[in-house]
Design a protein around this motif. Structure first.
Motif, short mmCIF file in Angstrom:
data_model
loop_
_atom_site.label_atom_id
_atom_site.label_comp_id
_atom_site.label_asym_id
_atom_site.label_seq_id
_atom_site.Cartn_x
_atom_site.Cartn_y
_atom_site.Cartn_z
N PRO A 165 45.77 24.09 69.08
CA PRO A 165 44.90 24.05 70.25
C PRO A 165 44.36 25.43 70.59
O PRO A 165 45.06 26.43 70.51
CB PRO A 165 45.81 23.53 71.37
CG PRO A 165 47.19 23.50 70.84
CD PRO A 165 47.14 23.73 69.37
N GLY A 166 43.08 25.46 70.97
CA GLY A 166 42.45 26.71 71.35
C GLY A 166 41.85 27.49 70.19
O GLY A 166 41.26 28.54 70.39
N VAL A 167 41.97 27.00 68.95
CA VAL A 167 41.42 27.68 67.79
C VAL A 167 40.24 26.88 67.28
O VAL A 167 40.36 25.69 66.98
CB VAL A 167 42.48 27.84 66.68
CG1 VAL A 167 41.87 28.46 65.45
CG2 VAL A 167 43.64 28.66 67.18
N ASP A 168 39.08 27.53 67.20
CA ASP A 168 37.86 26.88 66.71
C ASP A 168 37.69 27.27 65.24
O ASP A 168 37.33 28.40 64.94
CB ASP A 168 36.66 27.31 67.53
CG ASP A 168 35.39 26.59 67.13
OD1 ASP A 168 35.48 25.55 66.45
OD2 ASP A 168 34.30 27.09 67.49
N TYR A 169 37.96 26.32 64.35
CA TYR A 169 37.88 26.61 62.92
C TYR A 169 36.45 26.58 62.38
O TYR A 169 36.20 26.98 61.26
CB TYR A 169 38.74 25.63 62.13
CG TYR A 169 40.22 25.82 62.37
CD1 TYR A 169 40.88 26.90 61.81
CD2 TYR A 169 40.95 24.95 63.15
CE1 TYR A 169 42.23 27.11 62.02
CE2 TYR A 169 42.30 25.14 63.37
CZ TYR A 169 42.93 26.22 62.80
OH TYR A 169 44.26 26.42 63.02
#
Length: 87
Positions: A55-59
């Motif tokens: 969560p919170g990581v934009d790949y």
């Protein structure tokens, strides 16, 4: 005859070293270590911690710039044209 023995001995040493290096990198030889303690895996079912991603990581985007990337760098003023640098 002495020269051919030296060459043969050097060749044997080179072959022995290459075989030793090749065996050291082989994963299948890990089972032959009598001193290694084999650990039993913990009981229970294995489940992924984040099945949909962290969560919170934009790949989809690249890594962001560090917060100090726009900091001003204090450079010394260049000498005036025609003047000699002071020491």
């Amino acid at each position: 005859m002495g020269q051919s023995r030296r060459i043969l001995r050097s060749l044997r040493v080179a072959i022995g070293l290459s075989l030793a290096l090749a065996a050291a990198g082989c994963e299948s030889l890990e089972k032959l270590n009598p001193f290694e303690e084999h650990k039993k895996p913990l009981p229970g079912a294995r489940q992924p911690v984040f099945p949909e991603g962290v969560p919170g990581v934009d790949y989809s985007s690249g890594p962001g710039q560090p917060s100090n990337s726009n900091a001003a760098i204090d450079l010394p003023n260049p000498p005036a044209a025609g003047s000699t640098p002071s020491r």
